[in-house]
Design an enzyme around this catalytic site. Structure first.
Site, PDB file in Angstrom:
ATOM      1  N   ARG A 100      51.691 -46.014 -10.852  1.00 22.05           N
ATOM      2  CA  ARG A 100      50.761 -45.163 -10.107  1.00 22.05           C
ATOM      3  C   ARG A 100      49.434 -45.884  -9.891  1.00 22.05           C
ATOM      4  NH1 ARG A 100      51.981 -39.866 -13.665  1.00 22.05           N
ATOM      5  NH2 ARG A 100      51.725 -41.490 -15.201  1.00 22.05           N
ATOM      6  N   ASP A 108      58.714 -42.287 -35.847  1.00 27.03           N
ATOM      7  CA  ASP A 108      58.254 -43.543 -35.263  1.00 27.03           C
ATOM      8  C   ASP A 108      58.983 -44.751 -35.858  1.00 27.03           C
ATOM      9  OD1 ASP A 108      56.486 -44.955 -33.522  1.00 27.03           O
ATOM     10  OD2 ASP A 108      55.312 -45.569 -35.262  1.00 27.03           O
ATOM     11  N   HIS A 128      63.886 -48.150 -36.462  1.00 24.65           N
ATOM     12  CA  HIS A 128      63.867 -49.462 -37.120  1.00 24.65           C
ATOM     13  C   HIS A 128      64.584 -49.451 -38.468  1.00 24.65           C
ATOM     14  CE1 HIS A 128      61.168 -50.346 -33.989  1.00 24.65           C
ATOM     15  NE2 HIS A 128      60.030 -50.097 -34.595  1.00 24.65           N
TER      16      HIS A 128
END
Lengths: 513, 414
Positions: free
Chosen positions: A63, A259, A264
């Site tokens: 954008r 997270d 992970h």
């Protein structure tokens, strides 16, 4: 009548590296941080190394009312900031000239029509057959709109081998829980086959992470002892010394469990615990990883062996200076209950690992940045040399360091020279950096190249993602039922006291890192 | 950098190595970084001619120490004019002597130091037949043995044969041979003789790797692959240091080796694409050496042949004489339709190499890469990276050996 060979006859032999077919990469969110700090620098390094496909083209989609030149200038700045070489020389100019920009709105159909037009034009100019790699580097909230825009504009090909290929790379987070991950998958699968979807977790691109499988399966001496008969427990640590920095707003939505653990750490666990695959092929490897995640025992309130600790950093001293508490960080609620630290005792309900605890911990504002997997073996069945003699002897330990100093350490007992028997633990160290004096490819470089050649081995398959979310959701449910707050820990320390208790209860202790 | 060196009798080398490692460990300033595991991947024997070449080889080995930790044994054949390095007080005690060196140098801020060990054994000309007996006791067991010969070996000599027999891999550099075209044939003979027992590598082949990669890249797109069936001409431009006066005076002895590399490159294309000899031999068009080839299994008709053109470009003596351009001229799909030209060109000043496709009136950039001149270290590293035979090399070399012996090949001189 000649026939066109299906593989390149000039590529034969061991010395010439596999090269991806000519293709165009479209980056959605091309004006953002990920593009400038990770993706394009990685592409540039691949370019300098001669690893990008011939005639490779990058189209930025974002954008911004940028021209091609604006985009190139912005990238040029980013590459300069990353101190990459040859930027103003012929090589740098050649790379920048392969970048193009498409100003766009993610939800606007005409933007995708413009993109299609631009891609056709570049295919023609650069004599491309039309292979496309779409990379979602925009905020996760835009994913579904982008996928729909691509699909409706006819930019997604079926995945038929006879046609030029289309692939899509999806950055984490893949949803924020099991339900939203399913919705995202449904949106993707409306237009893409599972084989065309590359869910990227950059941890899996790290050299040492890939070496876990090589180490286990290319060395006959380890696999026979890689089980509950010989291994006492496994510790997986992903420690960060940084705080949330400018990501307070994001972190308030995510927390350490979403997270870090969901992707992970559970991926590392899967690589350590998986069964040898029938072949080193994409689906065979992904099948075995999925089986591990399927066997995760969900934690329960009555602590049936598994346990969960959550913490949040308070003020303290880190990186040599005073730092504020999490709740004082920008974008964080003053009464936030979000965890910045998680420690888990994870059990796997399968034949190989029954009753072997996997201790996972991750946190922010810990004393140092470090990621490692430590496999602690059982003690010898008899203290043959006497307990006094073996006082300095620790159990055998195999440590796979993933960052910052990638390598492997093996700890074993050795006689101290002298006329009496004394035993000490010593370590043998293998360091990637010094043993192979060549630069390890950055994780993004490796993974981008894999996307271009169509190797999905190091990417997450939908079922593995869903199962990881199921486990994480079960932890969240426990926390929802529990009114207590995360345990505070002082920034610059190794986490809350609950983490130590978790180990104490099992008669073990965290490795000192 | 910590370095300890001692001269010793050959029989005492192992105990001296042990002693020197102990001294390194006692004195290392990086003790806090933990003990370094002495990884050794191979035994690397260097057969060096003269003291200067031995020194040069040592510096190459030092550069490779981290990537290829090896027990390095440099057999330094003494040449007239080499000064005696051995300490005179030891010379009367034992012969031969070996100079044993262990070195540790910190590689950077992370990790333990890089350590390596090297033995240099000066060998008198009259003792050349004893080379193998000197080298054998110095090798570490259970590790592969690589013999690197930086200059042209006397392939028929017993000393070279015996050393080669100890090795799993022999690495040569046909570009360093006195006569490079003949060198290709010598290496091809050696490959054939040693097949099944040990493998042979040639740094000249490693020099071609980036060129081969660039040409292969052009045809990575399946849509372009049919062009390979329509190649009409393959021109390889190479730098040549030769000047006419030298040519007249010395013939092949003064040649730049790049003509051999250009021939090896063409031979690689031929072996991969099934091109076989079409004409009788080489002929000259000005400075350019030309050979007619054809596609295997296809009758000699117009359009079925491929011309090899080896095109020398003059460069000043001392300038690099390597490949400079590769050009493929491709016929159109049908008669009357325009063809294509693929050009790969290295700019010597910048070292940048670009591939371009001229097609349907347009010119398209395919790839631009940095192609610095390869160092001897980099070339040797590439050769050490491969164990086992390289069949693509062996097949290409066999073709090159055949083409280099054709009538007119004596004209492959500039």
């Amino acid at each position: 009548m000649s026939t066109v060979p299906s593989s390149n006859p000039l590529r034969a032999g061991r010395r010439l590296r596999a090269a991806p077919e000519p293709s165009t990469m479209v980056i959605f969110g091309a004006s953002g941080n990920l593009t400038h700090r990770k993706l394009v620098p990685s592409l540039y390094r691949l370019f300098l190394d001669g690893r990008l496909p011939p005639g490779f083209t990058v189209v930025g989609f974002a954008r911004r009312e940028w021209s091609d030149d604006d985009f190139r200038s912005s990238i040029h700045e980013a590459l300069r900031a990353a101190e990459l070489p040859n930027l103003d020389a012929e090589l740098g100019r050649a790379f920048l000239s392969s970048l193009f920009f498409c100003p766009a709105e993610f939800g606007d159909k005409s933007s995708y029509a413009s993109l299609r037009e631009l891609l056709h034009q570049k295919d023609k100019e650069r004599v491309h057959s039309g292979n496309r790699l779409f990379y979602l580097a925009a905020p996760p909230g835009t994913y579904e709109r982008v996928v729909q825009g691509l699909g409706e504009s006819g930019l997604v090909r079926s995945g038929d081998a006879a046609e030029p290929w289309t692939r899509i790379v999806v950055e984490k987070p893949f949803g924020r829980d099991h339900d939203s991950a399913q919705r995202l998958t449904a949106a993707l699968r409306r237009w893409f086959q599972e084989e065309q979807i590359y869910r990227i977790d950059h941890y899996l691109g790290k050299e040492t992470v890939q070496n876990i499988l090589v180490f286990r399966l290319a060395n006959a001496i380890f696999e026979p002892i890689w089980n509950r008969d010989h291994i006492d427990h496994v510790q997986i640590t992903v420690a960060e010394d940084a705080g949330v920095e400018r990501r307070g707003g994001y972190y308030e939505e995510a927390g350490a469990l979403r997270d870090m653990i969901q992707n992970h750490l559970l991926q590392l666990l899967a690589l350590v615990a998986m069964e040898p695959p029938a072949a080193f092929e994409v689906e065979a490897v992904r099948d075995e990883k999925a089986k591990v995640l399927r066997s995760l025992r969900p934690p329960t309130a009555d602590r049936d062996g598994s346990a969960v600790v959550r913490g949040q950093y308070g003020a303290g001293v880190a990186r040599g200076g005073k730092v504020v508490a999490y709740r004082e960080e920008s974008g964080v609620a003053p009464d936030s209950r979000i965890e910045t630290y998680v420690a888990l005792k994870v059990l796997l309900d399968n034949w190989r690992w029954a009753d072997v605890p996997f201790f996972l911990r991750t946190g922010k504002r810990l004393p140092k940045r470090m990621t490692e997997i430590a496999i602690q073996f059982r003690r010898p069945p008899l203290a043959l040399f006497g307990s006094e003699v073996a006082r300095g002897l620790q159990p055998n330990l195999l440590v796979m360091r993933i960052q910052p100093d990638e390598g492997i350490t093996l700890r074993f007992g050795s006689k101290v020279p002298g006329s009496t028997i004394r035993i000490h633990s010593v370590s043998m160290d293998f360091h990637y950096g010094t043993s192979f004096q060549q630069r390890s490819a950055d994780a993004y470089e490796r993974l981008l190249l894999d996307c271009l050649v169509g190797d999905a081995t190091l990417f997450n398959r939908d079922d593995a993602v869903q199962m990881a979310w199921r486990y994480v959701d079960s932890v969240h449910r426990l926390w929802d039922e529990d009114a207590s707050e995360p345990e505070l820990y002082e920034a610059g320390t190794w986490g809350p006291s609950g983490a130590r208790r978790l180990m104490d209860e099992s008669g073990r202790e965290w490795r000192r890192l | 950098m910590n370095e300890f060196t001692r001269w010793t009798a050959l029989a005492d080398v192992e105990s001296v190595v042990h002693e020197l490692w102990s001294r390194v460990n006692e004195s290392r300033p990086w003790a806090d970084k933990g003990a370094s595991l002495a990884l050794r991947q191979l035994n690397l024997i260097v057969l060096a001619r003269g003291g200067r070449q031995a020194k040069r080889a040592s510096s190459v080995l030092e550069a490779l120490a981290a990537a290829f930790p090896a027990r390095a044994v440099v057999m330094a054949e003494q040449m007239p004019g080499d000064r005696v390095e051995e300490p005179r007080e030891l010379l009367h005690e034992a012969h031969p002597l070996a100079r044993v060196t262990v070195r540790c140098g910190a590689p950077g801020t992370v990790g333990p130091p890089i350590c390596w060990e090297e033995m240099v054994v000066p060998v008198r000309r009259e003792d050349a037949s004893l080379l193998q007996s000197y080298a054998e006791p110095l090798l570490l067991g259970d590790l592969p043995v690589v013999l690197w010969v930086p200059q042209e070996p006397d392939c028929s000599a017993q000393d070279f044969r015996r050393l080669a027999d100890m090795a799993d891999r022999v690495v040569l550099d046909s570009a360093a041979f006195d006569a490079p075209i003949r060198g290709l044939r010598l290496v091809a003979d050696l490959v054939r003789e040693m097949a099944g027992h040990r493998t042979v590598g040639d740094l000249s082949w490693a020099r071609l790797t980036p060129w081969r990669e660039l040409v292969a890249d052009v045809f990575e797109d399946p849509a372009r692959r049919d062009m390979l069936d329509r190649v009409e001409t393959l021109t390889v431009g190479y730098g040549s240091e030769v000047v006419d006066s030298e040519l007249a005076a010395g013939g092949e002895e003064h040649l730049s080796p790049a003509v051999a590399r250009a021939l090896l490159f063409c031979s690689w294309m031929a072996s991969r694409l099934g091109w076989v000899l079409g004409g009788r031999g080489w002929h000259k068009e000005g400075d350019v050496s030309v050979l007619e080839m054809r596609r295997a299994g296809v009758k000699m008709t117009p359009g079925s042949t491929i011309l090899f053109r080896l095109h020398p470009h003059r460069c000043l003596p001392g300038e690099f004489g390597g490949l400079e351009t590769v050009t493929l001229e491709v016929a159109g799909k049908t008669s009357g339709t325009p063809g294509a030209v693929i050009t790969i060109k290295r700019t010597p000043d910048s070292g940048v190499c670009s591939s371009r496709l001229r097609y349907e009136g347009r010119e398209v950039d395919i790839r631009t890469i940095d192609m610095p001149l390869p160092t001897e270290e980099a070339l040797l590293a590439e050769e050490l990276s491969y164990v086992g035979s390289d069949t693509v090399f062996e097949e290409s070399l066999a073709v090159a050996a055949q083409l280099s012996g054709l009538p007119g090949s004596e004209g492959l001189v500039i």
